[in-house]
Design an enzyme around this catalytic site. Structure first.
Site, short mmCIF file in Angstrom:
data_model
loop_
_atom_site.label_atom_id
_atom_site.label_comp_id
_atom_site.label_asym_id
_atom_site.label_seq_id
_atom_site.Cartn_x
_atom_site.Cartn_y
_atom_site.Cartn_z
CB CYS A 114 28.58 -71.64 -77.80
SG CYS A 114 29.70 -71.85 -76.23
CB CYS A 173 26.78 -74.39 -76.17
SG CYS A 173 27.82 -72.51 -74.62
CG ASP A 174 25.16 -74.33 -80.04
OD1 ASP A 174 24.15 -75.12 -79.40
OD2 ASP A 174 24.32 -73.66 -80.16
#
Ligand SMILES: Cc1cc2nc3c(=O)[nH]c(=O)nc-3n(C[C@H](O)[C@H](O)[C@H](O)COP(=O)(O)OP(=O)(O)OC[C@H]3O[C@@H](n4cnc5c(N)ncnc54)[C@H](O)[C@@H]3O)c2cc1C
Length: 321
Positions: A148, A151-152
């Site tokens: 992701c 997200c990261d």
């Protein structure tokens, strides 16, 4: 003595006309149409929005020039909230684990042991990420290997990272990462890209973007965290090490169809086989739409269109019962 009809009513107190499984564009589009046609419907989904919710920028959702995945999901929720009520019930946060036949039609069971019954079912459960299947990938998951970017990605600011996969998701991930990573190297196993040319050109125009084609990952290496990706050049057979601290995997998707096994015919890669004219499956009373099917192209607009097509057919089928 009870008459048979009465017994069925007692046994199936919440018999719906239709259960829709999935809250992506396919499931939501179908639910909106079901409400307009006054079909007593329950939409069961783990979440509303679908796969592109992680995208920063969706530029081809008809009617919007550019929308983020979270805003798209919010617009789906707003539209559903406007139609929910007596006709359409929402069961969000529920995961369907079993789908089988019963006397009245179909019985659906969720992970939290809730049961739903309906005369017709539309499966719109989409697809999930394919994992990187090489030594080290599992060991270093969340220690440099990630699925992701939104997200990261920020965790890898000013670092060298790799993206695995040359489809739209791979190039969109690369574009997101280019905003903060020192360099992004995209590795693709074929010579040609599956991604849209516009997206490919946009990424390749960036000075910190590198592309390695016709190569396949062999191993993720590191100590506590990832330090590199070993890959093989398919043409020469040469094995090389790419020094990166982050590996973003965009290696395709797997259809979410395990609960449908045994009720609808699946193809060799576990997608639900459908009639492209009506979205009917091999089982009378069960339809499927979107990325969980053997539809050739996977896009938000196509998934929504398939959902609508299914609903039109379901409506006529229910009226004939
Ligand atoms: C990163 C990324 C970016 C993308 N960008 C674009 C883009 O810019 N433009 C575009 O057109 N397409 C894009 N796509 C493709 C697009 O997102 C998909 O084609 C589309 O989401 C498919 O819709 P769907 O409704 O079939 O399934 P999905 O979107 O996969 O939705 C499936 C739904 O089913 C639910 N679900 C799954 N299993 C269960 C279960 N067992 N029980 C209950 N609920 C379940 C999920 O929670 C979800 O609500 C992108 C995809 C990705 C991954």
């Amino acid at each position: 003595m009870r008459c048979p009809g009465r017994r069925i009513l007692l046994y199936y107190p919440h018999m719906y006309d239709l259960i829709i499984i999935g809250g992506g564009p396919a499931g939501v589009a179908a639910a909106i149409y079901a409400a307009r046609k006054r079909l007593k419907t329950a939409l069961i989904a783990e979440e509303i929005g679908g796969q592109s919710v992680v995208s920063n920028s969706i530029e081809n959702w008809i009617g919007t020039k550019d929308i983020s995945g979270t805003d798209l999901a919010q617009s789906f929720q707003t539209h559903l909230d406007a139609v929910k009520g007596d006709t359409v019930t929402l069961a969000i946060g529920e995961r369907v684990v079993a789908l089988g036949k019963n006397a009245g039609g179909f019985l659906i069971t969720t992970k939290m042991n809730k049961e739903f019954t309906a005369r017709a079912v539309l499966i719109a459960s989409g697809a999930g990420r394919r994992k990187l299947d090489v030594p080290g990938a599992e060991k270093f998951e969340n220690k440099g290997v990630t699925y992701c970017a939104s997200c990261d990605g920020p965790l890898f600011a000013d670092q060298d990272v790799a993206v695995i996969g040359g489809g739209n998701a791979g190039f969109e991930t690369a574009l997101q990462l280019l905003a903060y990573a020192k360099s992004v190297t995209l590795i693709h196993r074929h010579a040609e890209f599956k991604a849209d040319s516009v997206t490919v050109e946009k990424a390749r125009a960036h000075p910190n973007m590198h592309v390695i084609t016709h190569a396949e990952p062999i191993e993720v290496v590191g100590e506590q965290f990832v330090t590199g990706l070993v890959y093989k050049e398919k043409g020469s057979g040469e094995v090389k090490n790419l020094a990166v601290s982050g590996i973003f995997v965009e290696a395709g998707v797997i259809p979410n169809t395990s609960f449908a096994e045994g009720i609808a015919e699946l193809d060799a890669i576990r997608r639900i086989k459908t009639d492209a004219r009506s979205q009917r499956t091999s089982t009378e009373g069960v339809w499927a739409a979107g990325d969980c099917t053997d539809e050739l192209y996977h896009q938000n607009n196509i998934a929504a269109g398939d959902g609508v097509k299914a609903l039109e057919d379901i409506y006529l089928w229910i009226k004939k019962q």
